[in-house]
Write an enzyme that holds these catalytic residues in place. Sequence first.
Site: not given
Ligand code: UDP
Length: 319
Positions: A150, A153, A155, A213, A215, A217, A283
């Site tokens: 990541r 993007y 940095e 993961g 879910g 987060q 995150p």
């Molecule tokens: N995510 C998910 N399923 C997906 C795509 C993303 O569970 O099909 C999760 C991803 O791991 C992150 C969150 O949703 O924790 C938001 O991801 P996104 O790519 O939309 O943007 P980010 O906030 O990470 O830049």
Amino acid sequence: MKKPTKTILITGAAGFIGSHLADRFLQQGYKVIGVDDFSTGQPENIKPLAKQPLFNFFQIKVEDLTPSHLANHSIDVIAHLASPASPVDFDKIPEHIISVNTIGTRSLLNLARRFKSRFLFASTSEVYGDPLVHPQPETYWGNVNPQGIRSVYDEAKRLGETYTALYRRQYKLDARIVRIFNTYGPHMRLNDGRVITNFIKAVISGQPIPIYGDGRQTRSFCFVDDLVDGLTAFLTLDGLDGQTINLGSDQEISINQLFDVFVRILKKPLAKKHRPLIHPDDPKKRRPVLTKAKKLLNYQPKISLAEGLVKTLKYFKVI
Ligand code: UDP
């Protein structure tokens, strides 16, 4: 006497947020100069704008834009929104992301000097990385892994901020920085790989909803019209030179809860499938402190997640 027409240059004008911003400024009577290389922007996003006499467009990389392209124009404001922003792009076009946010930002700052324009750099909540402070105020310096996937993007955006702050100090530019949090709505690319479009894509194709993961987060999702309200205020209000402001929504939910909202809206059971996180430094939580935006921009997001998702699902013809 009629006020002279003001001009705004918007990079990333064919992108998701840039196209909405261009539309808003045209509605407000501005001349809009759009710049996009269509690397992730979509020609259809600007089709309706192209018919308007006050819309000018350059298909060019930001880094290649020179004063001679703009010789016939005066430019009051520059909004630098051009940048791939989806985590899937971080693997696909990393050097492009670094370049547009660093060399591209410097090149636009030089244009701003030359044209004596106000300058806004579109930064991101990703500058906070995997935050150790929650929710995130603008004063937080972040927790970014400088070598992670990541980081191309995160940095690059941080260096874009550094350039913006430097040019303000050195050349007394009216320069501002907005940190944009997760935003969604019409004009997103269905294949852009972000969570809301991935969920919509899965619904369209009848596949289980992918949850990365466990879910648990969290994110705070902002409908694009609300974000554009905040951006427009930040671009047009006087006296905000040197400010850095978070914009987005402060309604935080987990990805599992996002799934539940989809089920409620679509009124049918949906299957879900957990998959490994695509980035280990994904995150764990994210929510902006919006106190500054509320105070300085009179910003107040109005559209609930359910309302915004209905509008987005309609745009993608799911409902
Ligand atoms: N995510 C998910 N399923 C997906 C795509 C993303 O569970 O099909 C999760 C991803 O791991 C992150 C969150 O949703 O924790 C938001 O991801 P996104 O790519 O939309 O943007 P980010 O906030 O990470 O830049």
